[in-house]
Write an enzyme that holds these catalytic residues in place. Structure first.
Site, PDB file in Angstrom:
ATOM      1  N   GLU A 298      13.930  -2.755 -13.525  1.00 21.79           N
ATOM      2  CA  GLU A 298      13.323  -2.247 -12.466  1.00 21.79           C
ATOM      3  C   GLU A 298      14.966  -0.997 -12.396  1.00 21.79           C
ATOM      4  OE1 GLU A 298      10.602  -2.160 -11.189  1.00 21.79           O
ATOM      5  OE2 GLU A 298      10.215  -4.054 -11.698  1.00 21.79           O
TER       6      GLU A 298
ATOM      7  N   CYS B 218      15.965   2.832  -4.552  1.00 18.49           N
ATOM      8  CA  CYS B 218      15.173   3.714  -5.628  1.00 18.49           C
ATOM      9  C   CYS B 218      14.022   4.374  -4.899  1.00 18.49           C
ATOM     10  CB  CYS B 218      15.751   2.463  -6.570  1.00 18.49           C
ATOM     11  SG  CYS B 218      14.301   1.023  -5.982  1.00 18.49           S
TER      12      CYS B 218
END
Length: 456
Positions: A210, A244
């Site tokens: 990720e 993010c």
């Protein structure tokens, strides 16, 4: 670090003994984990404030509440997910049954980041435990207060041979990556993700990465300007931009630039006050190095609003930058902070072309009521996930897989996809003994003729 091989060895023995596999045991341990999160809620809120200056609302809505909801969602469905699944069998296998049996990989390494130190540690752990694995959890060294509470929480729920914490800096991560894990789940930067994948490849360990990237936000001229402004400000400046999937740069149709930026300024004042960098409820930058890096980006454009900073608390006011060049440093890497470069456009084709010229982002956000614009953007641009007329919210539904594409990541999780990620799908054909097809064997005279009739 000398104890790391011993930890892995004990985890593998614990897994081999079958302690993690019974469904009722998994449900029971998840129930205990949920209760432990509730028990430690006040301490977690205090720790999140100490490490990142997250307000209580932000701490609960983006960390604690997300974890509690994830556990509830998984527990309600785990019985169904864990059952072997019958699937269709082709005519060539007449008389047999085809079954997919979900089984855990074994011992999983979860490397968590600092920006959401509770959620991004426990969310993958929930999936791994639900699937029946043991877990070694490596939290970030940049959030020591949260790590301390997390360690207490984990030890109150799990035997150390079931879930263990491995705390420390990059040297600990390096040592862990040399161990024979059965699966690795990493959340962090693209650069470190490549290191993780390289280490995993040496032992052929499957990974989920990720990562991140520069996630664009597009506001077309027909958007609800006031609502778009509030949702962009929320998505960008939550956790001081250290998210993010935060909008990394903004495309605004030239006809509405002034109106949108005025509404964004108003939203910033409404959310964070006239001096956000002095607001104790506004997030801080995690480290001096990261703070200095972000300050340097302020030189890459002209602040339309913001630009103020507080060096004593590592805070930078929400900043919108204009007159930014595509080749400037702020546009060459993920910003990961409260700075938002703004560009204008005349037609959507310009935007699509510019986004296509960059690596595939983790997220994309589009504000429009025009179906043709929506189809053009969603149909021509590849990205991990995103929203139309909102920001961030796709990450908060357990019904959607969350993950990147290309440089923004490999694999996905959340909800069923978390269980699926940490589960090997074992395929089994159970053949009948009541009859046999002689043509399958090399001694059959008419075997090839029959096979040609069937396989075509």
């Amino acid at each position: 670090m000398n104890s790391i091989p011993s930890i892995i060895s004990k985890h593998k023995a614990y897994f081999a003994a079958g302690h993690t596999r019974p469904l009722e045991s998994r449900l029971n341990i998840l129930r205990k984990l949920k209760q432990a999160v509730r028990t430690h809620e006040a301490d977690l809120i205090a720790a999140l404030y100490q490490d990142l200056h997250k307000s209580e609302q932000e701490a609960y809505s983006t960390e604690i509440g997300i974890v509690l909801e994830e556990i509830s969602f998984v527990m309600k469905r785990l019985r169904k997910w864990s059952k072997p699944k019958r699937v269709k069998t082709p005519l060539t296998h007449l008389g047999s049954k085809s079954i997919i049996i979900p089984e855990p990989y074994g011992t999983v390494l979860v490397i968590a980041p600092w920006n959401y130190p509770l959620q991004l540690a426990l969310s993958p752990l929930i999936g791994a435990i639900a699937a029946g694995n043991t877990v070694v959890l490596k939290p970030s060294e940049y959030t020591p207060a949260v790590s301390a509470i997390l360690s207490k929480l984990i030890s109150s729920v799990f035997p150390t041979d079931y879930v263990a914490m491995a705390e420390g800096g990059p040297d600990v991560s390096t040592a862990l990556l040399q161990q024979p894990f059965d699966y690795i789940f990493f959340t962090g930067s693209v650069a470190v993700g490549k290191i993780v994948m390289e280490a995993a490849a040496k032992q052929l360990i499957p990974v989920t990465l990720e990562l991140g990237g520069k996630s664009p936000c597009i506001v077309h001229k027909d958007a609800d300007i006031q609502l778009a402004a509030k949702r962009i400000v929320f998505g960008k400046f939550t956790n001081a931009g250290q998210t993010c999937i935060a909008p990394d740069y903004l495309f605004v149709h030239e006809d509405i630039k002034t109106k949108l930026t005025e509404e964004m300024k108003r939203a910033i004042r409404e959310f964070y006050g006239p001096q956000p960098e002095r607001n104790p409820q506004y997030g801080k930058i995690v480290s001096e190095r990261h703070y200095q890096r972000l300050l340097s980006f302020l030189n890459d454009g002209i602040p339309l609003t913001g630009g103020q900073s507080d060096p004593n608390h590592h805070k930078i006011a929400p900043t919108i930058l204009e007159q930014v060049r595509d080749d400037s440093p702020v546009m060459q890497e993920e910003i990961f902070g409260p700075i938002l470069p703004l560009f204008t456009y005349r037609n959507i084709g310009e935007v699509i072309e510019k986004v296509q010229s960059r690596p595939k982002p983790l997220a994309l956000y589009l504000f429009t009521t025009n179906k043709e614009i929506e189809r053009a953007v969603l149909g021509n641009l590849s990205f991990g996930g995103g929203c139309v007329n909102d920001t961030l919210m796709h990450v908060a539904t357990p019904y959607l897989p969350f993950g990147g594409v290309g440089e923004s990541g490999i694999g996905s999780y959340h909800g069923f996809d978390s269980f699926n990620t940490f589960t090997h799908k074992k395929s089994v054909v159970k053949q009948t003994n009541r009859f046999d097809f002689a043509f399958r064997y090399p001694s059959s005279k008419n075997g090839l003729r029959m096979i040609r009739k069937i396989l075509k």
